[in-house]
Design a protein around this motif. Structure first.
Motif, PDB file in Angstrom:
ATOM      1  N   GLY A  13      20.957 -37.405 -38.559  1.00 59.54           N
ATOM      2  CA  GLY A  13      20.107 -37.219 -37.388  1.00 59.54           C
ATOM      3  C   GLY A  13      19.032 -38.274 -37.228  1.00 59.54           C
ATOM      4  N   GLN A  14      18.929 -39.203 -38.179  1.00 63.75           N
ATOM      5  CA  GLN A  14      17.908 -40.252 -38.088  1.00 63.75           C
ATOM      6  C   GLN A  14      18.276 -41.262 -37.011  1.00 63.75           C
ATOM      7  OE1 GLN A  14      17.015 -42.105 -41.851  1.00 63.75           O
ATOM      8  NE2 GLN A  14      16.147 -43.941 -40.901  1.00 63.75           N
ATOM      9  N   LEU A  15      17.297 -41.625 -36.141  1.00 59.43           N
ATOM     10  CA  LEU A  15      17.536 -42.605 -35.088  1.00 59.43           C
ATOM     11  C   LEU A  15      17.623 -43.998 -35.707  1.00 59.43           C
ATOM     12  CD1 LEU A  15      17.783 -43.318 -32.067  1.00 59.43           C
ATOM     13  CD2 LEU A  15      15.285 -43.531 -32.018  1.00 59.43           C
ATOM     14  N   LEU A  16      18.745 -44.680 -35.456  1.00 58.84           N
ATOM     15  CA  LEU A  16      18.977 -45.995 -36.053  1.00 58.84           C
ATOM     16  C   LEU A  16      18.835 -47.126 -35.045  1.00 58.84           C
ATOM     17  CD1 LEU A  16      22.108 -45.128 -38.246  1.00 58.84           C
ATOM     18  CD2 LEU A  16      19.705 -45.106 -38.918  1.00 58.84           C
ATOM     19  N   ALA A  17      19.246 -46.896 -33.813  1.00 57.67           N
ATOM     20  CA  ALA A  17      19.190 -47.965 -32.809  1.00 57.67           C
ATOM     21  C   ALA A  17      19.213 -47.348 -31.416  1.00 57.67           C
ATOM     22  CB  ALA A  17      20.365 -48.929 -32.994  1.00 57.67           C
ATOM     23  N   LYS A  18      18.789 -48.168 -30.415  1.00 57.47           N
ATOM     24  CA  LYS A  18      18.735 -47.679 -29.035  1.00 57.47           C
ATOM     25  C   LYS A  18      19.056 -48.816 -28.081  1.00 57.47           C
ATOM     26  CE  LYS A  18      14.780 -46.720 -27.017  1.00 57.47           C
ATOM     27  NZ  LYS A  18      13.497 -46.039 -26.670  1.00 57.47           N
ATOM     28  N   LEU A  19      19.747 -48.468 -26.963  1.00 55.62           N
ATOM     29  CA  LEU A  19      20.065 -49.439 -25.919  1.00 55.62           C
ATOM     30  C   LEU A  19      19.035 -49.364 -24.797  1.00 55.62           C
ATOM     31  CD1 LEU A  19      23.939 -48.949 -25.590  1.00 55.62           C
ATOM     32  CD2 LEU A  19      22.723 -50.667 -26.933  1.00 55.62           C
ATOM     33  N   ASP A  20      19.047 -50.400 -23.934  1.00 47.63           N
ATOM     34  CA  ASP A  20      18.130 -50.397 -22.789  1.00 47.63           C
ATOM     35  C   ASP A  20      18.485 -49.304 -21.773  1.00 47.63           C
ATOM     36  OD1 ASP A  20      20.490 -51.463 -21.934  1.00 47.63           O
ATOM     37  OD2 ASP A  20      19.627 -53.238 -21.001  1.00 47.63           O
ATOM     38  N   ASN A  21      19.778 -48.933 -21.660  1.00 45.21           N
ATOM     39  CA  ASN A  21      20.206 -47.809 -20.825  1.00 45.21           C
ATOM     40  C   ASN A  21      19.872 -47.977 -19.344  1.00 45.21           C
ATOM     41  OD1 ASN A  21      21.592 -46.119 -22.539  1.00 45.21           O
ATOM     42  ND2 ASN A  21      19.774 -44.997 -23.185  1.00 45.21           N
ATOM     43  N   ARG A  26      20.367 -44.916 -16.670  1.00 42.53           N
ATOM     44  CA  ARG A  26      19.206 -44.314 -16.009  1.00 42.53           C
ATOM     45  C   ARG A  26      19.360 -44.353 -14.496  1.00 42.53           C
ATOM     46  NH1 ARG A  26      16.107 -47.132 -19.935  1.00 42.53           N
ATOM     47  NH2 ARG A  26      15.423 -48.605 -18.340  1.00 42.53           N
ATOM     48  N   LEU A  27      19.901 -45.460 -13.964  1.00 41.56           N
ATOM     49  CA  LEU A  27      20.126 -45.544 -12.514  1.00 41.56           C
ATOM     50  C   LEU A  27      21.132 -44.481 -12.074  1.00 41.56           C
ATOM     51  CD1 LEU A  27      20.320 -49.422 -11.977  1.00 41.56           C
ATOM     52  CD2 LEU A  27      18.487 -47.875 -11.246  1.00 41.56           C
ATOM     53  N   ASN A  28      22.194 -44.309 -12.864  1.00 40.16           N
ATOM     54  CA  ASN A  28      23.191 -43.292 -12.528  1.00 40.16           C
ATOM     55  C   ASN A  28      22.586 -41.891 -12.587  1.00 40.16           C
ATOM     56  OD1 ASN A  28      25.104 -45.306 -12.228  1.00 40.16           O
ATOM     57  ND2 ASN A  28      25.936 -45.055 -14.301  1.00 40.16           N
ATOM     58  N   TYR A  29      21.708 -41.687 -13.551  1.00 39.94           N
ATOM     59  CA  TYR A  29      21.058 -40.378 -13.677  1.00 39.94           C
ATOM     60  C   TYR A  29      20.152 -40.107 -12.477  1.00 39.94           C
ATOM     61  CZ  TYR A  29      17.873 -36.784 -15.377  1.00 39.94           C
ATOM     62  OH  TYR A  29      17.117 -35.648 -15.503  1.00 39.94           O
ATOM     63  N   GLU A  30      19.381 -41.106 -12.083  1.00 35.68           N
ATOM     64  CA  GLU A  30      18.495 -40.925 -10.930  1.00 35.68           C
ATOM     65  C   GLU A  30      19.295 -40.670  -9.656  1.00 35.68           C
ATOM     66  OE1 GLU A  30      16.063 -44.381 -10.830  1.00 35.68           O
ATOM     67  OE2 GLU A  30      14.956 -43.870 -12.665  1.00 35.68           O
ATOM     68  N   LYS A  53      24.941 -30.506 -10.011  1.00 37.32           N
ATOM     69  CA  LYS A  53      24.246 -30.158 -11.248  1.00 37.32           C
ATOM     70  C   LYS A  53      25.036 -30.625 -12.485  1.00 37.32           C
ATOM     71  CE  LYS A  53      23.431 -25.750 -11.071  1.00 37.32           C
ATOM     72  NZ  LYS A  53      22.850 -24.451 -11.513  1.00 37.32           N
ATOM     73  N   ARG A  54      26.351 -30.449 -12.421  1.00 36.10           N
ATOM     74  CA  ARG A  54      27.172 -30.916 -13.547  1.00 36.10           C
ATOM     75  C   ARG A  54      27.097 -32.436 -13.683  1.00 36.10           C
ATOM     76  NH1 ARG A  54      30.684 -26.876 -11.529  1.00 36.10           N
ATOM     77  NH2 ARG A  54      31.901 -28.449 -10.393  1.00 36.10           N
ATOM     78  N   SER A  55      27.047 -33.123 -12.553  1.00 28.32           N
ATOM     79  CA  SER A  55      26.935 -34.580 -12.584  1.00 28.32           C
ATOM     80  C   SER A  55      25.624 -35.019 -13.225  1.00 28.32           C
ATOM     81  CB  SER A  55      27.041 -35.134 -11.160  1.00 28.32           C
ATOM     82  OG  SER A  55      26.933 -36.548 -11.167  1.00 28.32           O
ATOM     83  N   VAL A  56      24.547 -34.296 -12.922  1.00 26.22           N
ATOM     84  CA  VAL A  56      23.253 -34.612 -13.544  1.00 26.22           C
ATOM     85  C   VAL A  56      23.342 -34.426 -15.056  1.00 26.22           C
ATOM     86  CG1 VAL A  56      20.854 -33.852 -13.763  1.00 26.22           C
ATOM     87  CG2 VAL A  56      21.874 -34.123 -11.502  1.00 26.22           C
ATOM     88  N   SER A  57      23.967 -33.335 -15.480  1.00 24.40           N
ATOM     89  CA  SER A  57      24.108 -33.069 -16.912  1.00 24.40           C
ATOM     90  C   SER A  57      24.923 -34.163 -17.590  1.00 24.40           C
ATOM     91  CB  SER A  57      24.771 -31.707 -17.110  1.00 24.40           C
ATOM     92  OG  SER A  57      24.960 -31.438 -18.473  1.00 24.40           O
ATOM     93  N   ILE A  58      26.002 -34.607 -16.919  1.00 26.17           N
ATOM     94  CA  ILE A  58      26.850 -35.663 -17.489  1.00 26.17           C
ATOM     95  C   ILE A  58      26.076 -36.969 -17.597  1.00 26.17           C
ATOM     96  CG2 ILE A  58      28.867 -37.118 -17.028  1.00 26.17           C
ATOM     97  CD1 ILE A  58      30.202 -34.614 -15.829  1.00 26.17           C
ATOM     98  N   GLN A  59      25.333 -37.317 -16.549  1.00 23.60           N
ATOM     99  CA  GLN A  59      24.570 -38.559 -16.568  1.00 23.60           C
ATOM    100  C   GLN A  59      23.455 -38.509 -17.614  1.00 23.60           C
ATOM    101  OE1 GLN A  59      25.553 -41.250 -15.168  1.00 23.60           O
ATOM    102  NE2 GLN A  59      27.243 -40.171 -14.160  1.00 23.60           N
ATOM    103  N   GLN A  60      22.929 -37.305 -17.849  1.00 25.14           N
ATOM    104  CA  GLN A  60      21.917 -37.155 -18.882  1.00 25.14           C
ATOM    105  C   GLN A  60      22.528 -37.420 -20.262  1.00 25.14           C
ATOM    106  OE1 GLN A  60      19.977 -33.322 -18.767  1.00 25.14           O
ATOM    107  NE2 GLN A  60      17.997 -34.272 -19.216  1.00 25.14           N
ATOM    108  N   GLU A  61      23.767 -36.955 -20.465  1.00 21.94           N
ATOM    109  CA  GLU A  61      24.464 -37.238 -21.709  1.00 21.94           C
ATOM    110  C   GLU A  61      24.745 -38.732 -21.852  1.00 21.94           C
ATOM    111  OE1 GLU A  61      27.963 -34.944 -22.156  1.00 21.94           O
ATOM    112  OE2 GLU A  61      26.924 -33.014 -22.244  1.00 21.94           O
ATOM    113  N   GLN A  62      25.041 -39.390 -20.713  1.00 18.63           N
ATOM    114  CA  GLN A  62      25.286 -40.823 -20.759  1.00 18.63           C
ATOM    115  C   GLN A  62      24.059 -41.575 -21.268  1.00 18.63           C
ATOM    116  OE1 GLN A  62      28.046 -42.626 -20.133  1.00 18.63           O
ATOM    117  NE2 GLN A  62      29.296 -40.811 -19.728  1.00 18.63           N
ATOM    118  N   ILE A  63      22.881 -41.098 -20.910  1.00 19.32           N
ATOM    119  CA  ILE A  63      21.655 -41.713 -21.429  1.00 19.32           C
ATOM    120  C   ILE A  63      21.577 -41.525 -22.935  1.00 19.32           C
ATOM    121  CG2 ILE A  63      19.132 -41.569 -21.414  1.00 19.32           C
ATOM    122  CD1 ILE A  63      19.252 -40.938 -18.465  1.00 19.32           C
ATOM    123  N   LEU A  64      21.944 -40.330 -23.395  1.00 19.82           N
ATOM    124  CA  LEU A  64      21.908 -40.074 -24.834  1.00 19.82           C
ATOM    125  C   LEU A  64      22.918 -40.939 -25.591  1.00 19.82           C
ATOM    126  CD1 LEU A  64      21.576 -36.169 -24.876  1.00 19.82           C
ATOM    127  CD2 LEU A  64      19.781 -37.878 -25.214  1.00 19.82           C
TER     128      LEU A  64
END
Length: 361
Positions: free
Chosen positions: A84-92, A96-100, A155-166
């Motif tokens: 569960g330790q955070l090792l790296a992160k992308l700019d995303n 984020r644009l898809n989520y918005e 709503k499902r699309s928002v949930s999917i895009q939120q997962e894409q950020i993760l």
């Protein structure tokens, strides 16, 4: 007279040197090296050693599930990480644009659903008063149902895009140690690209290839002995855990894995290892002598071997007539002429002579 005396002395000195040099150049006797084996029983102790490579039993290739540029990178070689330790992160950026965009679509769908609901309530009231037709009421119900489905989809699309950020966050899936790093911060990486390697196993395995001549004698659960070239004078017990039924086309051997019992921290992934198998079978024909087929020769008197006999001064070969039985996978059965423990030559029988002095190789 003095001159003649000097010439005589010089000549005598050169003669003495020459004679001494001749003694020093006395030709040394050549003793032929010879390979040998001890006579043993059929199915007796037969150890075979094969080379392999050590590795942990669970190796995880870490990767992102989306594309992007690495903005955070907290990974170092040999680093101990926790699950569960955070090792790296992308700019995303794209995620984020898809989520918005998905959130905006959801809000619009929610507004349309609320409008359709108000319209349905109004037409229902008119229908109950008899001032609206049944078709108008059904159309309003269908419009509301369609708007409601659109809202749920949004709503499902928002949930999917939120997962894409993760997906732009890389967490350690297990406790372990970082064994390799393949990228650095600010690099643009693709989905599934190997970022680093995590050794997450608790056991240490040795992978090796076994030739077809002995693969049928290797069984799962079989105990073996492991020693590593980098760890001198250390031996480890291990068990065979996997035996492949198919040959590896690259090596023409059958892949086998053995797991080290109670490994120490000294064993590291990638270390070269030697695995020794004991193929002894004392229950089968343990009173039948056997010698390698290449140790048996034949002349006008019949079959023979060269016995190796040693005394305090030298080692010599002696021609020994024998009687052979069946040819087995371990060599010829011997019915007479030899006894267990005797040494016999196993190479160069055509050039050996009875009584020739040799040295063991």
């Amino acid at each position: 007279m003095t001159y003649i005396y000097r010439i005589f002395v010089i000549t005598l000195f050169i003669s003495v040197l020459y004679s001494c040099g001749g003694e020093q150049k006395k030709e040394e006797k050549l003793v032929r090296p010879v390979k040998y084996e001890e006579v043993g029983y059929l199915g007796g102790k037969k150890n075979r050693t094969f080379s392999g490579t050590a590795k942990t039993d669970k190796i995880i290739n870490l990767s992102f599930r989306s594309n992007g540029i690495i903005t955070e990178f907290d990974i170092k070689l040999g680093q101990i990480v926790k699950k569960g330790q955070l090792l790296a992160k992308l700019d995303n950026v794209q995620s984020r644009l898809n989520y918005e965009s998905a959130v905006s679509s959801k809000n619009s769908a929610e507004s349309q659903m609320n409008t359709a609901k108000l319209s349905l309530n109004r037409i229902r009231a008119l229908f109950e008063k008899g001032t609206a037709s049944l078709s108008d009421f059904e159309a309003a119900k269908n419009s509301y149902k369609t708007a409601q489905e659109s809202y749920e989809s949004a709503k499902r699309s928002v949930s999917i895009q939120q997962e894409q950020i993760l997906y732009g966050y890389l967490y350690a899936p297990e406790d372990g140690v970082i064994a390799a790093i393949n990228t650095e911060i600010d690099e643009n990486v693709n989905s599934g690209q190997n970022i680093a390697t995590l050794n997450a196993g608790r056991d240490m395995e040795i992978t090796l290839g076994i030739p077809e001549s002995v693969i049928n004698r290797v069984k799962a659960g079989m105990e073996v002995t492991v020693n590593l070239t980098s760890l001198k004078n250390k031996k480890f017990k291990a068990k065979v855990t996997e035996v492949s039924p198919g040959v590896d086309s690259n090596t023409a051997t059958y892949p086998v894995r053995v797991t080290v019992i109670n490994p120490t921290a000294d064993i590291k992934s990638g270390m070269a290892a030697n695995v020794t198998f004991d193929f002894s079978d004392q229950k089968m024909n343990n009173k039948i002598l056997v010698v390698p087929a290449n140790a048996v020769g034949e002349d006008s008197n019949g079959r023979f071997v060269f016995l190796i006999e040693s005394d305090n001064n030298s080692t010599r070969v002696k021609k020994q007539q024998i009687t052979i039985g069946n040819l087995t996978g371990e060599g010829f059965e011997i019915t007479s002429g030899l006894s267990v423990g005797q040494k016999i030559a196993t190479a160069g029988l055509q050039t050996l002579l009875d009584g020739q002095e040799v040295k063991l190789q």
